[in-house]
Motif scaffolding. Structure first.
Motif, PDB file in Angstrom:
ATOM      1  N   ARG A  33      -6.644  -1.776   4.167  1.00 42.74           N
ATOM      2  CA  ARG A  33      -6.225  -0.574   3.440  1.00 42.74           C
ATOM      3  C   ARG A  33      -6.279   0.649   4.356  1.00 42.74           C
ATOM      4  NH1 ARG A  33      -3.888   0.594  -1.254  1.00 42.74           N
ATOM      5  NH2 ARG A  33      -5.550   1.955  -2.021  1.00 42.74           N
ATOM      6  N   ILE A  75       2.006   1.639  -3.635  1.00 40.48           N
ATOM      7  CA  ILE A  75       0.881   2.053  -4.478  1.00 40.48           C
ATOM      8  C   ILE A  75       0.591   3.538  -4.285  1.00 40.48           C
ATOM      9  CG2 ILE A  75      -1.605   1.817  -4.852  1.00 40.48           C
ATOM     10  CD1 ILE A  75      -1.292  -1.163  -4.268  1.00 40.48           C
ATOM     11  N   ASP A  82       0.823  -1.214   0.000  1.00 37.96           N
ATOM     12  CA  ASP A  82       0.000   0.000   0.000  1.00 37.96           C
ATOM     13  C   ASP A  82       0.851   1.256   0.000  1.00 37.96           C
ATOM     14  OD1 ASP A  82      -2.290  -1.536  -0.003  1.00 37.96           O
ATOM     15  OD2 ASP A  82      -2.519  -1.497   2.178  1.00 37.96           O
ATOM     16  N   THR A 137      -4.699  -6.782 -12.118  1.00 41.41           N
ATOM     17  CA  THR A 137      -3.880  -7.817 -11.499  1.00 41.41           C
ATOM     18  C   THR A 137      -3.642  -8.972 -12.476  1.00 41.41           C
ATOM     19  OG1 THR A 137      -5.741  -9.052 -10.555  1.00 41.41           O
ATOM     20  CG2 THR A 137      -4.831  -7.252  -9.224  1.00 41.41           C
ATOM     21  N   TYR A 171      -7.586  -2.057  -9.448  1.00 42.93           N
ATOM     22  CA  TYR A 171      -6.218  -2.278  -9.912  1.00 42.93           C
ATOM     23  C   TYR A 171      -6.152  -3.518 -10.802  1.00 42.93           C
ATOM     24  CZ  TYR A 171      -4.518   1.363  -6.850  1.00 42.93           C
ATOM     25  OH  TYR A 171      -4.301   2.579  -6.284  1.00 42.93           O
ATOM     26  N   TYR A 219      -7.496  -5.636  -3.938  1.00 40.79           N
ATOM     27  CA  TYR A 219      -7.022  -4.673  -4.940  1.00 40.79           C
ATOM     28  C   TYR A 219      -7.826  -4.756  -6.236  1.00 40.79           C
ATOM     29  CZ  TYR A 219      -3.461  -4.392  -1.446  1.00 40.79           C
ATOM     30  OH  TYR A 219      -2.834  -4.217  -0.233  1.00 40.79           O
ATOM     31  N   LEU A 243      -0.499  -5.063 -10.446  1.00 42.23           N
ATOM     32  CA  LEU A 243      -0.054  -6.047  -9.460  1.00 42.23           C
ATOM     33  C   LEU A 243       0.129  -7.405 -10.127  1.00 42.23           C
ATOM     34  CD1 LEU A 243      -2.394  -5.115  -6.473  1.00 42.23           C
ATOM     35  CD2 LEU A 243      -0.172  -4.174  -7.074  1.00 42.23           C
TER      36      LEU A 243
END
Length: 293
Positions: A275, A99, A96, A135, A133, A128, A111
């Motif tokens: 998070r 990021i 985190d 992945t 995001y 995520y 990711l």
């Protein structure tokens, strides 16, 4: 005298490899750069002065859209964060933190999860995926999953980033043609890989674009990758953004305040607790750094 525009693809000491439309050159920078505290980086677009019987000279470094201090790379499109399912186990706070730095620099984060054949990673990855995001999962032994990554990064400038032992070099061997990197066995006692990456360079990809392999790390110091003001940190957690204007106090830190919309979203499961925990820890760390300046 001829002047061409090119991009630095490798830096070794004070010598720079520059790719221009008509070829690749080994060049030296003007002395004025050092005097002004400007050091050219891999990824920089530069103006190259060519003259017969004289070594090519970098005369200008064009404005960067972003840059990293560690590793020293400029004009990145993608930060490919490699996370292993085990050996070493994924660390949410480290991830985190990285990021948030890339969000602050407007670098897209991707990711890449490795070693999923050894341990489950789906639940960790889903945190995520839910917030948008991109992945990928790759098997570094067989290379399964690497074709999807190659298609996504085509035509862009990317950097593979992750702590030691996650399989960055193995990943590179599946992405970059003829990539050869000596990787020793993982030290189980230390939980990290043993290898040496001595320089930052850009490797050309099939179909266009470049990718950089970067040194692994055992700890992350935010000052080495970039600094974020505590006031800007919440916007670097993308899932916080829809709630930032709904807090009772305009200067809400989303930390201990009452009637905080972000905290309420955490309570009802709209924001992952892990998070928010990373945000609070990083906010305290950032604030402490600011108070020491």
């Amino acid at each position: 005298m001829i002047t061409v525009k090119g991009q630095i693809i490798k830096c070794v000491g004070g010598c720079y490899t520059v790719e221009a439309p008509d070829g690749v050159y080994q060049a030296k920078p003007r002395g004025i750069f050092r005097k002004n505290g400007l050091k050219p980086m891999a990824g920089d677009w530069v103006s190259l002065q060519l003259e017969n019987s004289v070594e090519p000279l970098i005369t200008e470094v064009f404005d960067r859209k972003n840059e990293l201090i560690r590793p020293p790379i400029a004009n990145l499109d993608l930060a490919l964060l490699v996370v292993s399912a085990c050996e070493p186990a994924p660390n949410a706070f480290v991830l985190d933190k990285l990021i948030s730095i890339f969000e602050n620099k407007n670098i897209e984060t991707v990711l890449i999860f490795t070693k999923s054949d050894k341990a489950l990673i789906d639940e960790f990855a889903s945190v995520y995926q839910r917030i948008g995001y991109r992945t990928f999962t790759v098997n570094n032994v067989t290379g399964e999953g690497s074709d999807e990554i190659k298609n996504y990064i085509k035509g862009k400038i990317s950097a593979v980033i992750g702590n030691s032992g996650v399989g960055k070099s193995s990943l590179m061997s599946h992405i970059v043609p003829n990539f050869d990197f000596k990787t020793n066995e993982i030290s189980k006692k230390l939980g990290r890989g043993r290898h040496t990456t001595r320089e930052v360079g850009l490797f050309k990809l099939e179909g266009g674009g470049y990718i950089a392999d970067t040194p692994g790390f055992s700890t992350v110091e935010i000052s080495k990758y970039g600094k974020i003001a505590s006031a800007d940190l919440a916007e670097c957690f993308v899932e916080f953004v829809p709630y930032l204007e709904k807090c009772r106090f305009k200067d809400c830190r989303h930390f201990k305040e009452t009637d905080c919309a972000v905290k309420k979203a955490v309570e009802v499961g709209e924001i992952a607790a892990t998070r928010h925990e990373s945000y609070c820890r990083l906010y305290s760390e950032t604030k402490e750094n600011e108070n020491t300046y």
